[in-house]
Design a protein around this motif. Sequence first.
Motif, PDB file in Angstrom:
ATOM      1  N   ARG A 177       0.833  -1.203   0.000  1.00 22.02           N
ATOM      2  CA  ARG A 177       0.000   0.000   0.000  1.00 22.02           C
ATOM      3  C   ARG A 177       0.868   1.252   0.000  1.00 22.02           C
ATOM      4  NH1 ARG A 177      -3.002  -3.071   3.761  1.00 22.02           N
ATOM      5  NH2 ARG A 177      -2.176  -1.843   5.527  1.00 22.02           N
ATOM      6  N   GLN A 178       2.001   1.187   0.692  1.00 27.51           N
ATOM      7  CA  GLN A 178       2.920   2.336   0.698  1.00 27.51           C
ATOM      8  C   GLN A 178       3.502   2.606  -0.686  1.00 27.51           C
ATOM      9  OE1 GLN A 178       5.581   1.105   4.032  1.00 27.51           O
ATOM     10  NE2 GLN A 178       5.194   3.166   4.775  1.00 27.51           N
ATOM     11  N   TYR A 179       3.695   1.536  -1.463  1.00 26.88           N
ATOM     12  CA  TYR A 179       4.161   1.718  -2.834  1.00 26.88           C
ATOM     13  C   TYR A 179       3.069   2.332  -3.700  1.00 26.88           C
ATOM     14  CZ  TYR A 179       8.634  -0.766  -2.542  1.00 26.88           C
ATOM     15  OH  TYR A 179       9.932  -1.122  -2.269  1.00 26.88           O
ATOM     16  N   GLN A 180       1.859   1.858  -3.549  1.00 30.24           N
ATOM     17  CA  GLN A 180       0.761   2.303  -4.391  1.00 30.24           C
ATOM     18  C   GLN A 180       0.338   3.736  -4.079  1.00 30.24           C
ATOM     19  OE1 GLN A 180      -0.223   0.565  -6.956  1.00 30.24           O
ATOM     20  NE2 GLN A 180       1.146  -1.116  -6.411  1.00 30.24           N
ATOM     21  N   GLN A 181       0.429   4.115  -2.808  1.00 33.06           N
ATOM     22  CA  GLN A 181       0.023   5.447  -2.376  1.00 33.06           C
ATOM     23  C   GLN A 181       1.118   6.051  -1.510  1.00 33.06           C
ATOM     24  OE1 GLN A 181      -3.508   5.485   0.020  1.00 33.06           O
ATOM     25  NE2 GLN A 181      -3.417   7.672   0.440  1.00 33.06           N
ATOM     26  N   ASP A 195      19.007   6.048   2.504  1.00 37.11           N
ATOM     27  CA  ASP A 195      17.815   5.873   3.337  1.00 37.11           C
ATOM     28  C   ASP A 195      18.114   4.756   4.322  1.00 37.11           C
ATOM     29  OD1 ASP A 195      15.224   6.219   4.317  1.00 37.11           O
ATOM     30  OD2 ASP A 195      14.395   4.710   2.960  1.00 37.11           O
ATOM     31  N   MET A 196      18.455   5.146   5.565  1.00 37.25           N
ATOM     32  CA  MET A 196      18.799   4.180   6.602  1.00 37.25           C
ATOM     33  C   MET A 196      17.518   3.647   7.228  1.00 37.25           C
ATOM     34  SD  MET A 196      21.426   2.733   7.991  1.00 37.25           S
ATOM     35  CE  MET A 196      20.811   1.170   8.624  1.00 37.25           C
ATOM     36  N   ALA A 197      17.523   2.344   7.571  1.00 38.34           N
ATOM     37  CA  ALA A 197      16.319   1.667   8.076  1.00 38.34           C
ATOM     38  C   ALA A 197      15.204   1.783   7.042  1.00 38.34           C
ATOM     39  CB  ALA A 197      15.896   2.228   9.431  1.00 38.34           C
ATOM     40  N   CYS A 198      15.526   1.400   5.814  1.00 36.20           N
ATOM     41  CA  CYS A 198      14.632   1.615   4.674  1.00 36.20           C
ATOM     42  C   CYS A 198      13.441   0.679   4.650  1.00 36.20           C
ATOM     43  CB  CYS A 198      15.413   1.476   3.372  1.00 36.20           C
ATOM     44  SG  CYS A 198      16.030  -0.201   3.048  1.00 36.20           S
ATOM     45  N   GLY A 199      13.455  -0.388   5.462  1.00 37.53           N
ATOM     46  CA  GLY A 199      12.336  -1.327   5.458  1.00 37.53           C
ATOM     47  C   GLY A 199      12.157  -1.967   4.096  1.00 37.53           C
ATOM     48  N   ALA A 200      10.915  -1.971   3.600  1.00 38.99           N
ATOM     49  CA  ALA A 200      10.605  -2.613   2.327  1.00 38.99           C
ATOM     50  C   ALA A 200      10.784  -1.687   1.135  1.00 38.99           C
ATOM     51  CB  ALA A 200       9.176  -3.150   2.351  1.00 38.99           C
ATOM     52  N   GLY A 201      11.332  -0.488   1.363  1.00 40.48           N
ATOM     53  CA  GLY A 201      11.769   0.339   0.252  1.00 40.48           C
ATOM     54  C   GLY A 201      10.771   1.326  -0.313  1.00 40.48           C
ATOM     55  N   ALA A 202       9.623   1.532   0.346  1.00 43.74           N
ATOM     56  CA  ALA A 202       8.624   2.442  -0.212  1.00 43.74           C
ATOM     57  C   ALA A 202       9.144   3.879  -0.286  1.00 43.74           C
ATOM     58  CB  ALA A 202       7.339   2.384   0.608  1.00 43.74           C
ATOM     59  N   ASN A 203       9.847   4.325   0.755  1.00 48.91           N
ATOM     60  CA  ASN A 203      10.400   5.681   0.708  1.00 48.91           C
ATOM     61  C   ASN A 203      11.386   5.834  -0.449  1.00 48.91           C
ATOM     62  OD1 ASN A 203       8.945   6.561   2.899  1.00 48.91           O
ATOM     63  ND2 ASN A 203      10.647   6.462   4.345  1.00 48.91           N
ATOM     64  N   VAL A 204      12.221   4.832  -0.633  1.00 47.52           N
ATOM     65  CA  VAL A 204      13.182   4.865  -1.737  1.00 47.52           C
ATOM     66  C   VAL A 204      12.444   4.935  -3.072  1.00 47.52           C
ATOM     67  CG1 VAL A 204      14.982   3.571  -2.937  1.00 47.52           C
ATOM     68  CG2 VAL A 204      14.950   3.625  -0.430  1.00 47.52           C
TER      69      VAL A 204
END
Length: 238
Positions: free
Chosen positions: A8-12, A38-47
Motif C-alpha cells: 500500500r505504501q508503494y501504491q500510495q 535511506d537508513m532503516a529503509c524497510g521494504a523500500g517504499a520511501n526509496v
Amino acid sequence: MSFDYHERQYQQCYDTTRRLLEFVDDTVGGVGEQQILDMACGAGANVHHMLQRWPHCKVTGLDLDASLLDYARGRVSPEASGRCEYNQANLFDLPTLYDAGTFNLTTLMQTLLFFGPDEYAEVLRALMKVTREWVFLSSLFTDKRMDVTAQIRDYIRFGDDTKETIPYNTHCMDRFQRIALQLGAKEVIFRDFEISIDLTGPAEGGIGTYTRKLEDGNRLQFSGAVFMPWKLAALRLQ
C-alpha cells in the motif's frame, strides 16, 4: 510475512513520506544528482517515491531485515535499477562501511524513537559521519524541557505472559539540537508533521497508530495509550 502494508505504501505515497519529500525540497532547494542514503529503509517504499520524485538521484537503502530488503529489490522498476541498491547493514556500522561524506543526503524515518536520550547521539554521529550536506529524520519530539521514555508491553501482539517491551521515546528538541550542534551540525531545523487523514488503529487494541480530530481540524496521533508528537528534523552539515 504479509507485505500488504508495504505494498500500500508503494501504491500510495503516505503522508509520512510525502511530508519528508516536501521538507527536503523546501530545505535543500531541489535534489539533483545527489547520492542519498535511506537508513532503516524497510521494504523500500520511501526509496521508491524518492526515485520517482527526484529522477536524477541515486539512492542506497539499508536495513537489518533481509526479508524486507528482498521485497524491496523485487519492487525496483527497470528504469530505476541503475539508480538504486539495497544492502543489509547495521546503522552503527556505517562509518566502517562507507567513507566520510559518501552521501549528500541521509534520511532516517521513524527510528530514533527506539533509542533513549543517552543513546541517540551515537546514531547521529554515525549518520553524520557518512553524510556531506544534510541529515533528515522523523521522530517523536517535544518542545518541553524533558525527555520522555516509555516502554510498551503489548499483550495483544506478544501474548499475556510476554516480558518483551518496545521503546517509544519522545526527545527534548532543545537537547537534541544542542547534541547535534556539538557533533558538528551547523543548523537544526524542525517542522511539525501534520497528518491529513483519519486513522482508526487496530480493532483489537494494542500498538497501532490512530488519530483524534480536534475542533480546528488538526489531528493528534496516538499508539495504544501513548501520544505520538511526530516532527521532522533537518541537520545542515555545511
